[in-house]
Design an enzyme around this catalytic site. Sequence first.
Site: not given
Length: 409
Positions: A143, A167, A193, A283, A307, A339-341, A362
């Site tokens: 990042s 960015y 992003t 992204k 995000h 997201t959410g995986i 995460r």
Amino acid sequence: MSAPERRRVRRRIPTWSAVAPLLGFRRPVLDPVERRLRSALTVKDLARVARRTTPRSVFDYVHGAAEDELSLRRARAAFAAVEFEPRVLRDVTAVDTSTTILGRRAAFPLILAPTGFTRMMHHEGEIAVARAAARAGVPYTLSTMGTTSPGELRRAVPDGENWFQLYLWKDREGTLKLIDDVRTAGYDTLVLTVDTPVAGNRLRDARNGLTIPPSLNLRTMWDFATHPAWWVNVLTTDPIEFASLRSFDGTVAELVAKMFDPALSFADLAWLRERWEGRLVVKGIQSVDDAKQVVDAGADALVVSNHGGRQLDRAPTPLRLLPRVADAVDGRAQVFLDTGILSGADVLAAVGLGADACMVGRAYLYGLMAGGERGVDRMLEIMRAEAVRTMQLAGVSAIAELRGRVRLD
């Protein structure tokens, strides 16, 4: 039956080797990190370990989302609503989890996503994550807000499939200098992003007073005091700072407000495409129309993502949007999902609904907090094992066979 006819049962004195397994005794594991990681059977288990080993403000930075955290909960609920269509009497003795990501083979349809502040989670930071990704045969994305510079990471992990997330700052000259640094370091993939024109309202961070570096007050001092190993590592290793933004001191939200550009437009995407000759991933796609325009502007891949629920709460749920985006793109660019995986089965569900690969942030940060580099290894091991088992139970021997075999109510 008369007594003489009863079968005589021979008895013996039990040995310790026969009794010990029944009592649950195992050879003790002396290494505390190994002991913690062995107990984790899922990514959610790693999250529980991470919560015990990391100060609350740091854990919340990873675990939390924006405002009421509705977008994150909805993203996870969508994966819970997935059904696979299993086929039986298929030879699944061996299954192949490999795929092609931007023209290169990956052992698993997974990309480790860019995350800021990584050395805050664990002092081994981005280098540990990149090493684990290289061993697992999947890409890792550093990042702009990482705590290791592009050159440092490349020197430490020269054999990894390393990407760089960008960015576009208000300071375009500064952006060009950063791009030059990335190019010089040998990166050939940029991930732009585009869903962060301003900072999302991340209430956990605001309430915890999360700053760069961590600030001390009575609450945080007590929290840090109950996690002495983390605090010792912070004090005895290099200072935690954003490697590409070393002059800034303040909160994450203040950094976003100062450095990122709310006037960003498709003209800026064209500007970047002209100046970057490598592969370009965009992204933060949350609509079909934007997906089409991004591909028309020359993107090699896009990421359907909100995000991680950390920007706009009540944003579209990426998994539900994915099939429409994949249909609209129609093979002109690769489509990734974020997201959410939290499991290997989640990855397969996304592939079955049209994704070429998934990004996770995460999930690997839970592993990093739980056990450093070994924790990221463990996360990747768990996810791949879940995927292999899911493929076998679904009667699938190759990733491509998942298309059309997944339903989402």
